[in-house]
Design a protein around this motif. Structure first.
Motif, short mmCIF file in Angstrom:
data_model
loop_
_atom_site.label_atom_id
_atom_site.label_comp_id
_atom_site.label_asym_id
_atom_site.label_seq_id
_atom_site.Cartn_x
_atom_site.Cartn_y
_atom_site.Cartn_z
N ALA A 146 0.85 -1.20 0.00
CA ALA A 146 0.00 0.00 0.00
C ALA A 146 0.87 1.24 0.00
CB ALA A 146 -0.92 0.00 1.21
N THR A 147 0.35 2.30 -0.52
CA THR A 147 0.99 3.59 -0.49
C THR A 147 -0.13 4.63 -0.51
OG1 THR A 147 2.66 5.02 -1.49
CG2 THR A 147 1.25 3.76 -2.99
N VAL A 148 0.23 5.85 -0.59
CA VAL A 148 -0.80 6.90 -0.60
C VAL A 148 -1.30 7.14 -2.02
CG1 VAL A 148 0.04 8.02 1.50
CG2 VAL A 148 0.96 8.69 -0.74
N ASP A 174 -14.03 9.13 -3.08
CA ASP A 174 -14.13 9.74 -4.42
C ASP A 174 -15.04 8.83 -5.23
OD1 ASP A 174 -13.87 11.14 -6.73
OD2 ASP A 174 -11.73 10.64 -7.02
N GLY A 175 -16.34 9.17 -5.18
CA GLY A 175 -17.33 8.33 -5.84
C GLY A 175 -17.47 7.01 -5.12
N ALA A 176 -17.24 5.89 -5.88
CA ALA A 176 -17.35 4.55 -5.30
C ALA A 176 -16.00 4.07 -4.73
CB ALA A 176 -17.87 3.59 -6.34
N GLN A 177 -14.97 4.90 -4.85
CA GLN A 177 -13.60 4.49 -4.45
C GLN A 177 -13.15 5.25 -3.21
OE1 GLN A 177 -10.60 5.50 -7.37
NE2 GLN A 177 -9.21 3.85 -6.67
N GLU A 178 -12.46 4.51 -2.38
CA GLU A 178 -11.84 5.11 -1.19
C GLU A 178 -10.33 5.15 -1.46
OE1 GLU A 178 -13.03 2.97 2.30
OE2 GLU A 178 -15.17 3.28 1.90
N VAL A 179 -9.76 6.37 -1.38
CA VAL A 179 -8.33 6.56 -1.69
C VAL A 179 -7.57 6.88 -0.39
CG1 VAL A 179 -6.67 7.90 -3.03
CG2 VAL A 179 -8.95 7.39 -3.99
N ILE A 180 -6.43 6.17 -0.24
CA ILE A 180 -5.60 6.38 0.96
C ILE A 180 -4.86 7.71 0.83
CG2 ILE A 180 -3.65 5.52 2.34
CD1 ILE A 180 -4.35 2.69 1.32
N TYR A 181 -4.90 8.52 1.84
CA TYR A 181 -4.07 9.72 1.87
C TYR A 181 -3.17 9.78 3.11
CZ TYR A 181 -7.19 12.13 5.23
OH TYR A 181 -7.94 12.50 6.33
N ASP A 182 -3.41 8.83 4.06
CA ASP A 182 -2.51 8.79 5.24
C ASP A 182 -2.56 7.40 5.88
OD1 ASP A 182 -1.44 9.16 7.98
OD2 ASP A 182 -1.50 11.28 7.48
N ILE A 183 -1.36 6.86 6.19
CA ILE A 183 -1.23 5.61 6.97
C ILE A 183 -0.36 5.97 8.18
CG2 ILE A 183 -0.43 3.22 7.00
CD1 ILE A 183 -0.64 3.26 3.93
N GLU A 184 -0.95 5.88 9.37
CA GLU A 184 -0.22 6.25 10.59
C GLU A 184 0.04 4.99 11.44
OE1 GLU A 184 -0.63 9.39 14.34
OE2 GLU A 184 -2.42 8.74 13.23
N ILE A 185 1.33 4.77 11.73
CA ILE A 185 1.75 3.60 12.53
C ILE A 185 2.20 4.08 13.90
CG2 ILE A 185 3.38 1.67 12.67
CD1 ILE A 185 3.55 1.80 9.59
N THR A 186 1.62 3.48 14.94
CA THR A 186 2.00 3.86 16.32
C THR A 186 2.38 2.64 17.17
OG1 THR A 186 -0.34 3.75 16.97
CG2 THR A 186 0.53 5.91 16.30
N SER A 187 2.55 1.50 16.54
CA SER A 187 2.91 0.27 17.27
C SER A 187 4.14 -0.38 16.63
CB SER A 187 1.74 -0.72 17.25
OG SER A 187 2.14 -1.98 17.75
N GLY A 192 12.51 11.62 22.98
CA GLY A 192 13.49 10.96 23.88
C GLY A 192 14.47 10.07 23.16
N GLY A 193 14.79 10.38 21.90
CA GLY A 193 15.79 9.59 21.17
C GLY A 193 15.24 8.35 20.52
N SER A 194 13.92 8.19 20.51
CA SER A 194 13.33 7.00 19.89
C SER A 194 12.20 7.40 18.94
CB SER A 194 12.77 6.05 20.95
OG SER A 194 13.79 5.59 21.82
N VAL A 195 11.90 6.51 18.02
CA VAL A 195 10.81 6.74 17.07
C VAL A 195 9.48 6.49 17.79
CG1 VAL A 195 9.74 5.93 14.93
CG2 VAL A 195 12.24 6.08 15.11
N THR A 196 8.54 7.42 17.65
CA THR A 196 7.21 7.27 18.29
C THR A 196 6.08 7.08 17.29
OG1 THR A 196 6.97 9.69 18.31
CG2 THR A 196 7.89 8.65 20.30
N ALA A 197 6.30 7.48 16.04
CA ALA A 197 5.26 7.28 15.02
C ALA A 197 5.86 7.39 13.64
CB ALA A 197 4.13 8.31 15.18
N ILE A 198 5.22 6.65 12.67
CA ILE A 198 5.65 6.67 11.27
C ILE A 198 4.40 6.91 10.43
CG2 ILE A 198 6.72 5.35 9.40
CD1 ILE A 198 8.08 3.63 11.61
N GLU A 199 4.49 7.89 9.53
CA GLU A 199 3.32 8.24 8.70
C GLU A 199 3.69 8.33 7.22
OE1 GLU A 199 0.26 11.12 10.00
OE2 GLU A 199 1.74 11.62 11.58
N TYR A 200 2.84 7.70 6.39
CA TYR A 200 2.92 7.86 4.95
C TYR A 200 1.83 8.90 4.62
CZ TYR A 200 5.55 3.45 5.06
OH TYR A 200 6.47 2.47 5.32
#
Length: 254
Positions: free
Chosen positions: A133-135, A180-193, A242-250
């Motif tokens: 998946a991508t945006v 968008d009509g009958a289609q759902e388009v990804i514009y953001d994927i947020e990872i917190t785990s 604090g020196g660590s990754v807390t979230a990743i977002e596309y």
């Protein structure tokens, strides 16, 4: 002994001569004189012999003993001289064992600085359960792979493009779409785990230093976040604390 025999012979001759001259044979008792003379002669002879013998013996013994003593003394003296003059055998000084040259401690090779990674178009793809998946693509494949969401939220015409928004909530990951009509388009994927990771292995909880190691330094810093642009409107945003990754977002601007 020779003197004693000579004296006896002389006395016998004298006796015979005297008897012949007188014409009468007389018994001459010359035992005493003979014995006396003999005794004297014998005594003298014996004394002389013994004296000579004793003196000779004494002198010989004395000379021999003296000679032996002198020889012994000389030999002893020679031995003493030899012992005295003999140079003492001194042990050759043993050289102190030289320690094996110790090698100069080699400095531990310092780790070569890891080459910085780089950010490319492929880094905008998220893989899960065989789905890529991508945006700005249809969200159906990713939503199906993630399964039944914990929640789904909808908002009418709230985006800048005027379209409705639909959000799928999963444990540790949220998928944002617009309708968008009958289609759902990804514009953001947020990872917190940490259960999810990028194709390069970055996860929530990774050290902040991994960001540059994996994606390089071509980023824009926004507060505590790193923004890697793929285009003018799409990018990878990584939040830290604090020196660590807390979230990743596309992300994609819509």
């Amino acid at each position: 002994m020779r003197k004693k025999i000579a004296v006896l012979l002389i006395l016998a001759a004298l006796s015979a001569s005297a008897a012949t001259a007188c014409g009468t044979v007389e018994r001459v008792d010359n035992t005493e004189p003979v014995e006396t003379i003999t005794t004297e002669a014998s005594a003298e002879g014996t004394t002389g012999e013994e004296a000579v013998t004793e003196e000779g013996t004494t002198e010989a013994v004395t000379d021999e003993e003296t000679t032996a003593e002198e020889t012994t003394e000389e030999a002893t003296a020679e031995i003493i001289i030899e012992l005295t003059d003999t140079p003492k055998v001194t042990e050759a000084p043993t050289e102190a064992p030289t320690e094996a040259p110790t090698e100069a401690p080699t400095e531990a090779p310092t780790e070569a600085p890891q080459a910085s990674g780089s950010f490319t178009n492929d880094d905008m793809h998220f893989l899960y359960g065989g789905a890529q998946a991508t945006v700005l693509v249809d969200a159906s494949g990713l939503v199906s792979a993630l399964g039944t969401p914990d929640d789904v939220a909808e908002a009418a015409g709230c985006l800048s493009n005027g379209l409705d928004q639909k959000v799928y909530y999963y444990p540790g990951i949220t998928v944002y779409t617009y309708v968008d009509g009958a289609q759902e388009v990804i514009y953001d994927i947020e990872i917190t785990s940490s259960s999810y990771s990028t194709p390069k292995g970055l996860t929530v909880g990774s050290p902040e230093s991994d960001i540059e190691r994996l994606y390089g330094t071509n980023y824009e810093k926004s507060g505590s976040g790193y923004c890697f642009y793929n285009s003018s409107s799409t990018y990878l945003y990584i939040s830290t604390s604090g020196g660590s990754v807390t979230a990743i977002e596309y992300c994609a601007d819509v």
